[in-house]
Write a protein that holds these residues in place. Sequence first.
Motif, PDB file in Angstrom:
ATOM      1  N   ARG A  78       5.652  -2.005   5.250  1.00  0.00           N
ATOM      2  CA  ARG A  78       5.329  -1.568   6.602  1.00  0.00           C
ATOM      3  C   ARG A  78       3.857  -1.193   6.674  1.00  0.00           C
ATOM      4  O   ARG A  78       3.213  -0.952   5.659  1.00  0.00           O
ATOM      5  N   VAL A  79       3.341  -1.186   7.900  1.00  0.00           N
ATOM      6  CA  VAL A  79       1.944  -0.815   8.110  1.00  0.00           C
ATOM      7  C   VAL A  79       1.923   0.505   8.873  1.00  0.00           C
ATOM      8  O   VAL A  79       2.597   0.661   9.889  1.00  0.00           O
ATOM      9  N   ASP A  80       1.151   1.439   8.356  1.00  0.00           N
ATOM     10  CA  ASP A  80       0.970   2.712   9.056  1.00  0.00           C
ATOM     11  C   ASP A  80       0.000   2.464  10.208  1.00  0.00           C
ATOM     12  O   ASP A  80      -1.199   2.276   9.997  1.00  0.00           O
ATOM     13  N   LEU A 113      -3.178   4.520  10.529  1.00  0.00           N
ATOM     14  CA  LEU A 113      -4.258   4.266   9.570  1.00  0.00           C
ATOM     15  C   LEU A 113      -4.924   2.916   9.798  1.00  0.00           C
ATOM     16  O   LEU A 113      -6.111   2.746   9.534  1.00  0.00           O
ATOM     17  N   CYS A 114      -4.158   1.952  10.274  1.00  0.00           N
ATOM     18  CA  CYS A 114      -4.666   0.578  10.387  1.00  0.00           C
ATOM     19  C   CYS A 114      -5.834   0.495  11.365  1.00  0.00           C
ATOM     20  O   CYS A 114      -5.767   1.007  12.478  1.00  0.00           O
ATOM     21  N   LEU A 115      -6.899  -0.196  10.921  1.00  0.00           N
ATOM     22  CA  LEU A 115      -8.106  -0.384  11.735  1.00  0.00           C
ATOM     23  C   LEU A 115      -8.071  -1.670  12.543  1.00  0.00           C
ATOM     24  O   LEU A 115      -8.964  -1.925  13.329  1.00  0.00           O
ATOM     25  N   GLY A 116      -7.101  -2.514  12.244  1.00  0.00           N
ATOM     26  CA  GLY A 116      -7.059  -3.821  12.895  1.00  0.00           C
ATOM     27  C   GLY A 116      -8.130  -4.778  12.391  1.00  0.00           C
ATOM     28  O   GLY A 116      -8.570  -5.667  13.115  1.00  0.00           O
ATOM     29  N   CYS A 117      -8.534  -4.628  11.133  1.00  0.00           N
ATOM     30  CA  CYS A 117      -9.628  -5.437  10.603  1.00  0.00           C
ATOM     31  C   CYS A 117      -9.224  -6.891  10.364  1.00  0.00           C
ATOM     32  O   CYS A 117     -10.072  -7.772  10.321  1.00  0.00           O
ATOM     33  N   GLY A 118      -7.938  -7.136  10.159  1.00  0.00           N
ATOM     34  CA  GLY A 118      -7.463  -8.513  10.015  1.00  0.00           C
ATOM     35  C   GLY A 118      -7.471  -9.063   8.603  1.00  0.00           C
ATOM     36  O   GLY A 118      -7.116 -10.229   8.398  1.00  0.00           O
ATOM     37  N   ILE A 119      -7.857  -8.261   7.623  1.00  0.00           N
ATOM     38  CA  ILE A 119      -7.882  -8.759   6.236  1.00  0.00           C
ATOM     39  C   ILE A 119      -6.473  -9.195   5.798  1.00  0.00           C
ATOM     40  O   ILE A 119      -6.297 -10.267   5.215  1.00  0.00           O
ATOM     41  N   CYS A 120      -5.499  -8.375   6.089  1.00  0.00           N
ATOM     42  CA  CYS A 120      -4.127  -8.702   5.667  1.00  0.00           C
ATOM     43  C   CYS A 120      -3.644  -9.988   6.337  1.00  0.00           C
ATOM     44  O   CYS A 120      -3.039 -10.843   5.692  1.00  0.00           O
ATOM     45  N   GLU A 121      -3.929 -10.128   7.600  1.00  0.00           N
ATOM     46  CA  GLU A 121      -3.522 -11.345   8.322  1.00  0.00           C
ATOM     47  C   GLU A 121      -4.238 -12.571   7.746  1.00  0.00           C
ATOM     48  O   GLU A 121      -3.641 -13.640   7.622  1.00  0.00           O
ATOM     49  N   SER A 166       0.546  -9.867  11.391  1.00  0.00           N
ATOM     50  CA  SER A 166      -0.022 -10.426  12.620  1.00  0.00           C
ATOM     51  C   SER A 166      -0.680  -9.339  13.451  1.00  0.00           C
ATOM     52  O   SER A 166      -0.142  -8.246  13.623  1.00  0.00           O
ATOM     53  N   LEU A 167      -1.837  -9.680  13.989  1.00  0.00           N
ATOM     54  CA  LEU A 167      -2.532  -8.792  14.928  1.00  0.00           C
ATOM     55  C   LEU A 167      -2.478  -9.381  16.335  1.00  0.00           C
ATOM     56  O   LEU A 167      -3.204  -8.947  17.224  1.00  0.00           O
ATOM     57  N   ALA A 168      -1.609 -10.364  16.534  1.00  0.00           N
ATOM     58  CA  ALA A 168      -1.590 -11.086  17.812  1.00  0.00           C
ATOM     59  C   ALA A 168      -1.168 -10.205  18.981  1.00  0.00           C
ATOM     60  O   ALA A 168      -1.651 -10.371  20.099  1.00  0.00           O
ATOM     61  N   GLU A 219      -6.431  -4.969  -0.858  1.00  0.00           N
ATOM     62  CA  GLU A 219      -7.624  -5.269  -0.060  1.00  0.00           C
ATOM     63  C   GLU A 219      -7.732  -4.408   1.194  1.00  0.00           C
ATOM     64  O   GLU A 219      -8.807  -4.291   1.781  1.00  0.00           O
ATOM     65  N   CYS A 220      -6.640  -3.842   1.638  1.00  0.00           N
ATOM     66  CA  CYS A 220      -6.657  -3.071   2.893  1.00  0.00           C
ATOM     67  C   CYS A 220      -7.596  -1.866   2.737  1.00  0.00           C
ATOM     68  O   CYS A 220      -7.381  -1.020   1.881  1.00  0.00           O
ATOM     69  N   PRO A 221      -8.627  -1.782   3.581  1.00  0.00           N
ATOM     70  CA  PRO A 221      -9.612  -0.698   3.412  1.00  0.00           C
ATOM     71  C   PRO A 221      -9.048   0.682   3.750  1.00  0.00           C
ATOM     72  O   PRO A 221      -9.630   1.690   3.339  1.00  0.00           O
ATOM     73  N   GLU A 222      -7.961   0.723   4.459  1.00  0.00           N
ATOM     74  CA  GLU A 222      -7.397   2.018   4.886  1.00  0.00           C
ATOM     75  C   GLU A 222      -6.146   2.419   4.116  1.00  0.00           C
ATOM     76  O   GLU A 222      -5.517   3.428   4.432  1.00  0.00           O
ATOM     77  N   GLU A 223      -5.763   1.588   3.145  1.00  0.00           N
ATOM     78  CA  GLU A 223      -4.511   1.824   2.418  1.00  0.00           C
ATOM     79  C   GLU A 223      -3.351   2.036   3.385  1.00  0.00           C
ATOM     80  O   GLU A 223      -2.520   2.934   3.229  1.00  0.00           O
ATOM     81  N   ALA A 224      -3.331   1.211   4.413  1.00  0.00           N
ATOM     82  CA  ALA A 224      -2.335   1.354   5.485  1.00  0.00           C
ATOM     83  C   ALA A 224      -1.059   0.563   5.228  1.00  0.00           C
ATOM     84  O   ALA A 224      -0.078   0.740   5.940  1.00  0.00           O
ATOM     85  N   ILE A 225      -1.094  -0.310   4.213  1.00  0.00           N
ATOM     86  CA  ILE A 225       0.077  -1.150   3.941  1.00  0.00           C
ATOM     87  C   ILE A 225       0.911  -0.483   2.856  1.00  0.00           C
ATOM     88  O   ILE A 225       0.414  -0.192   1.771  1.00  0.00           O
ATOM     89  N   ILE A 226       2.147  -0.237   3.182  1.00  0.00           N
ATOM     90  CA  ILE A 226       3.021   0.499   2.280  1.00  0.00           C
ATOM     91  C   ILE A 226       4.161  -0.402   1.834  1.00  0.00           C
ATOM     92  O   ILE A 226       4.875  -0.987   2.667  1.00  0.00           O
TER      93      ILE A 226
HETATM   94  S1  SF4 Z   1      -5.967  -4.906   6.147  1.00  0.00           S
HETATM   95 FE1  SF4 Z   1      -5.202  -2.819   6.549  1.00  0.00          FE
HETATM   96  S2  SF4 Z   1      -6.572  -1.969   8.110  1.00  0.00           S
HETATM   97 FE2  SF4 Z   1      -6.893  -4.192   8.087  1.00  0.00          FE
HETATM   98  S3  SF4 Z   1      -5.493  -4.986   9.671  1.00  0.00           S
HETATM   99 FE3  SF4 Z   1      -4.393  -5.065   7.713  1.00  0.00          FE
HETATM  100  S4  SF4 Z   1      -3.251  -3.130   7.588  1.00  0.00           S
HETATM  101 FE4  SF4 Z   1      -4.840  -2.900   9.159  1.00  0.00          FE
END
Ligand code: SF4
Length: 64
Positions: A4-6, A9-17, A25-27, A53-60
């Motif tokens: 899951r994504v917090d 915390l998520c910045l919406g940077c798109g690295i995970c996508e 998905s950030l769609a 890679e997530c800069p915010e450690e938002a992916i759990i």
């Molecule tokens: S990499 Fe992390 S901060 Fe960036 S969109 Fe994905 S969950 Fe959010």
Amino acid sequence: MRVRVDEDLCLGCGICEGLAPEVFSLANEPFAEVLLDPIPEEYEEVVREAVEECPEEAIIIIEE
Ligand code: SF4
């Protein structure tokens, strides 16, 4: 594996996508949504990469 994504915390940077568009998905939201639950085995490695890679450690990861 489940993930899951917090959204606080998520910045919406798109690295995970960018790494795993089948999983994240950030769609529809300003934060990353998880598309697959549970995560199929073939995506587990790339999900772990996204966690790193997530800069915010938002992916759990929730191991099962
Ligand atoms: S990499 Fe992390 S901060 Fe960036 S969109 Fe994905 S969950 Fe959010």
